[in-house]
Design a protein around this motif. Structure first.
Motif, PDB file in Angstrom:
ATOM      1  N   ALA A  63      49.104   0.087  65.068  1.00 48.43           N
ATOM      2  CA  ALA A  63      48.960   1.523  64.815  1.00 48.43           C
ATOM      3  C   ALA A  63      50.140   2.263  65.426  1.00 48.43           C
ATOM      4  N   VAL A  65      50.835   5.613  66.965  1.00 48.84           N
ATOM      5  CA  VAL A  65      50.128   6.769  67.499  1.00 48.84           C
ATOM      6  C   VAL A  65      51.137   7.666  68.220  1.00 48.84           C
ATOM      7  N   LEU A  81      47.779  12.697  72.585  1.00 47.58           N
ATOM      8  CA  LEU A  81      47.788  11.644  71.571  1.00 47.58           C
ATOM      9  C   LEU A  81      47.358  12.249  70.245  1.00 47.58           C
ATOM     10  N   HIS A  82      48.055  11.906  69.195  1.00 46.49           N
ATOM     11  CA  HIS A  82      47.763  12.424  67.863  1.00 46.49           C
ATOM     12  C   HIS A  82      47.191  11.312  66.990  1.00 46.49           C
ATOM     13  N   PRO A  83      46.576  11.682  65.884  1.00 41.14           N
ATOM     14  CA  PRO A  83      46.068  10.652  64.970  1.00 41.14           C
ATOM     15  C   PRO A  83      47.199   9.735  64.498  1.00 41.14           C
ATOM     16  N   GLU A  84      46.822   8.527  64.199  1.00 37.25           N
ATOM     17  CA  GLU A  84      47.771   7.510  63.747  1.00 37.25           C
ATOM     18  C   GLU A  84      48.548   7.986  62.522  1.00 37.25           C
ATOM     19  N   ILE A  85      49.823   7.667  62.512  1.00 39.15           N
ATOM     20  CA  ILE A  85      50.637   7.878  61.315  1.00 39.15           C
ATOM     21  C   ILE A  85      50.661   6.553  60.569  1.00 39.15           C
ATOM     22  N   SER A  98      56.386   8.651  56.476  1.00 42.69           N
ATOM     23  CA  SER A  98      55.882   8.480  57.842  1.00 42.69           C
ATOM     24  C   SER A  98      56.799   9.171  58.848  1.00 42.69           C
ATOM     25  N   GLN A 101      56.275  12.915  58.790  1.00 43.08           N
ATOM     26  CA  GLN A 101      55.080  13.329  59.550  1.00 43.08           C
ATOM     27  C   GLN A 101      55.404  13.442  61.031  1.00 43.08           C
ATOM     28  N   TYR A 102      56.111  12.438  61.558  1.00 42.33           N
ATOM     29  CA  TYR A 102      56.486  12.472  62.974  1.00 42.33           C
ATOM     30  C   TYR A 102      57.430  13.647  63.256  1.00 42.33           C
TER      31      TYR A 102
END
Length: 130
Positions: A63, A65, A81-85, A98, A101-102
């Motif tokens: 994952a 994260v 901590l953020h939801p998984e990308i 991806s 998103q980051y």
């Protein structure tokens, strides 16, 4: 702390070994893991990010994260901590999605906590290829 630091030299094999043993591997997108990079819009300019963390997640199934440290007024740090990308593959399009998103998350943190990122912003605007 019960942690082991792995310094990546010419091989990222130690990171894959740690993941195989259910370890947690921390890396930063501004790091040097791997040679593949991607350029994305960032704060009305361009930002170059290392694809290393994304490629490790794609190859290992681990994952990804996003985590950010935020200094509090009492000088302690809070880890967010953020939801998984999701990293669905190693092809250009999924990696770009991806990474984007980051980059959006990082942009939010730079806007909210500019003092935390002064050096990275300065370096990026001085030399966008970094």
């Amino acid at each position: 702390l019960p942690v082991q630091f792995i310094y990546i030299g010419e091989s990222i094999r130690p990171a894959f070994r740690a993941l195989k043993q259910n370890g947690v591997v921390l890396d930063s997108f501004d790091g040097f893991m791997g040679t593949r990079k991607i350029e994305l819009p960032f704060l009305q300019r361009r930002l170059t990010l290392s694809l290393g963390p994304l490629l490790i997640a794609a190859k290992s199934g681990a994952a990804l994260v996003p985590a950010f440290a935020v200094r509090q007024q009492d000088n302690r740090h809070r880890i967010a901590l953020h939801p998984e990308i999701a990293v669905p593959g190693e092809d250009e399009a999924p990696l770009r999605d991806s990474a984007t998103q980051y980059a959006h998350l990082l942009e939010d943190y730079v806007r909210k906590y500019p003092s935390h990122y002064g050096r990275i912003v300065y370096d990026r605007f001085r030399d966008p290829r970094r």
